[in-house]
Design a protein around this motif. Structure first.
Motif, PDB file in Angstrom:
ATOM      1  N   LYS A 151       1.128   3.308  -2.524  1.00  0.00           N
ATOM      2  CA  LYS A 151       0.419   4.382  -3.225  1.00  0.00           C
ATOM      3  C   LYS A 151      -0.455   5.158  -2.246  1.00  0.00           C
ATOM      4  CE  LYS A 151      -1.219   6.527  -6.971  1.00  0.00           C
ATOM      5  NZ  LYS A 151      -2.047   7.532  -6.286  1.00  0.00           N
ATOM      6  N   ASN A 152      -1.087   4.410  -1.360  1.00  0.00           N
ATOM      7  CA  ASN A 152      -1.922   5.043  -0.343  1.00  0.00           C
ATOM      8  C   ASN A 152      -1.075   5.962   0.560  1.00  0.00           C
ATOM      9  OD1 ASN A 152      -4.427   5.411   0.958  1.00  0.00           O
ATOM     10  ND2 ASN A 152      -3.761   4.039   2.598  1.00  0.00           N
ATOM     11  N   ASP A 153       0.103   5.470   0.943  1.00  0.00           N
ATOM     12  CA  ASP A 153       0.985   6.293   1.783  1.00  0.00           C
ATOM     13  C   ASP A 153       1.533   7.498   1.018  1.00  0.00           C
ATOM     14  OD1 ASP A 153       0.592   4.871   4.102  1.00  0.00           O
ATOM     15  OD2 ASP A 153       2.274   3.507   3.760  1.00  0.00           O
TER      16      ASP A 153
ATOM     17  N   ASP B 114      -0.141   9.080  -1.264  1.00  0.00           N
ATOM     18  CA  ASP B 114      -1.254  10.029  -1.279  1.00  0.00           C
ATOM     19  C   ASP B 114      -1.422  10.707   0.073  1.00  0.00           C
ATOM     20  OD1 ASP B 114      -1.696   9.384  -3.891  1.00  0.00           O
ATOM     21  OD2 ASP B 114      -3.286   7.923  -3.476  1.00  0.00           O
ATOM     22  N   GLN B 115      -1.148   9.931   1.139  1.00  0.00           N
ATOM     23  CA  GLN B 115      -1.290  10.503   2.486  1.00  0.00           C
ATOM     24  C   GLN B 115      -0.031  11.206   2.961  1.00  0.00           C
ATOM     25  OE1 GLN B 115      -3.468   8.688   5.636  1.00  0.00           O
ATOM     26  NE2 GLN B 115      -3.716   6.824   4.410  1.00  0.00           N
TER      27      GLN B 115
ATOM     28  N   HIS C  20       0.803  -1.230   0.000  1.00  0.00           N
ATOM     29  CA  HIS C  20       0.000   0.000   0.000  1.00  0.00           C
ATOM     30  C   HIS C  20       0.827   1.267   0.000  1.00  0.00           C
ATOM     31  CE1 HIS C  20      -3.049  -2.966   0.668  1.00  0.00           C
ATOM     32  NE2 HIS C  20      -2.469  -3.318   1.800  1.00  0.00           N
TER      33      HIS C  20
END
Ligand code: ATP
Ligand code: MG
Length: 368
Positions: A113-115, A117-118, A111
């Motif tokens: 990509k999620n990190d 984005d965050q 994950h």
């Protein structure tokens, strides 16, 4: 076999940042197959190859296990049955643990990509703690991506605290530590690197001299804002330390000669630079001699810029001392040695006559 783009290239493309070098990962291949395809091995017992034409690095998928303290304390297991997920899990941060295949499909089991984005720097697995260099790497990525709003995830900072408290940072070689420090210093917000090291307790382990130094980071920040080169940034960072401490840091980290020299000279002479306008001609001359400004004019210029950055760090709007000292250097350098040689002077007598003429030139400069 399958070939993937991994690490920084995937991360920076997703961030819309320029990609400098590409790291490739090869899954399902043997060393023999790589040889047969013309790839050249990088080292004897490391499963990394160079592409026959592009020269880019291709690493065989591998797992790692810690087998001892410090660097080199790793055993690798590279074989065709190591999967993409198994290779990616040994990586430091989730944003560095993504892969992309030849069709451009993203593989992101942890994950990242999620990190991204965050805006989070988060470790992939508890195996993070096995290589203490990762503490420095995370701090460096924090410095690089601070302008984008990135920060270190709470649980990762906690892990970095544990690594720092364990004393493992002491096992890092000077070469590995310096390489990270050097790269961190050249980032957009290098002060963030040291702030993160402070926050996780790594600063007392790596650079205890800087612990209570509040001026170091503001001077470094200014040097970065003014896009100064590495040795000026290093001199700014250490400017407030006693010369003996500067020497100790330089030697412990094996900083390059240019960095060592400028940091030490700056530490020793900053006070004189600040008082330049009030210095008697003799003190000015000694300052110029100390820098050997006749043969090393650029080094003196670097010193003036470092002084200026520390002044900016203290909130001063300008640093008139720099131009004043530039003028003094020009006046002293303008003294011509030839007439003295032609008059038959040599050795010590020549040195003294030259010094007297330079002193006079500085007195004239001061009156002008
Ligand atoms: P850069 O833009 O600085 O080159 P990068 O992420 O490509 O960033 P590299 O040092 O080139 O960094 O390493 C490539 C990849 O290898 C990293 O993205 C990471 O997945 C992995 N890696 C490198 N060093 C380590 C380490 N010490 N521990 C864990 N993973 C690492
Ligand atoms: Mg890279």
């Amino acid at each position: 076999m399958h070939i993937y783009k991994v690490g920084g290239a995937v991360r920076d493309r997703l961030l819309g940042r320029p990609v400098s070098d590409i790291d490739w990962l090869v899954v399902g291949a043997t060393v023999e197959e790589m040889h047969a395809k013309g790839y050249r091995p990088v080292g004897a017992d490391f499963p990394v190859f160079l592409h026959p034409t592009t020269g880019e690095e291709y690493a065989l998928a591998r797992t790692e296990r810690k087998s001892g303290r410090g660097y080199g304390g790793f055993t690798f297991h590279a074989s065709p049955d190591v999967t993409l997920e198994e290779d990616l899990i040994r990586r430091d941060l989730t944003i560095n643990a993504m892969a992309e295949d030849e069709a451009g499909v993203l593989y992101d089991p942890y994950h990242g990509k999620n990190d991204l984005d965050q805006r989070l720097l988060r470790h992939v697995s508890p195996a993070f703690a096995e290589d203490p260099l990762r503490v420095l790497r995370v701090a460096r990525f924090a410095a690089r991506y601070a302008p984008l709003g990135f920060r270190v995830a709470g649980e990762t900072l906690e892990l970095m605290r544990q690594i720092s408290a364990s004393g493992e940072l002491q096992a890092l070689t000077a070469e590995r530590s310096w390489k990270e420090i050097e790269r961190a210093l050249m980032e957009a917000q290098p002060q963030v690197f040291f702030q993160v090291l402070q926050a996780c307790g790594a600063l007392p382990e790596l650079l205890p001299e800087l612990e209570d130094d509040t001026q170091a980071l503001v001077a470094l920040e200014q040097a970065a804002l003014h896009e100064q080169p590495l040795h000026v940034r290093w001199a700014c960072l250490l400017h407030g330390l006693a010369p003996a401490s500067i020497k100790a840091v330089n030697q412990r980290l094996k900083a390059p000669r240019e960095c060592q020299e400028l940091a030490l000279l700056t530490g020793e002479c900053l006070a004189q630079g600040n008082q330049a306008l009030a210095l008697p001609a003799m003190a000015l001359l000694e300052l110029l001699q100390k820098f050997d400004v006749y043969r090393r004019p650029q080094r003196f210029e670097d010193f003036l810029v470092a002084c200026q950055m520390t002044a900016f760090g203290e909130g001063k709007a300008g640093y008139p001392q720099a131009d004043y000292l530039r003028g003094a250097a020009a006046a002293a350098r303008a003294v011509d040695v030839k007439p003295l040689v032609q008059a038959g002077l040599t050795g010590q007598a020549l040195g003294e006559a030259l010094k007297a003429e330079r002193l006079e030139a500085l007195e004239v400069y001061q009156r002008s």
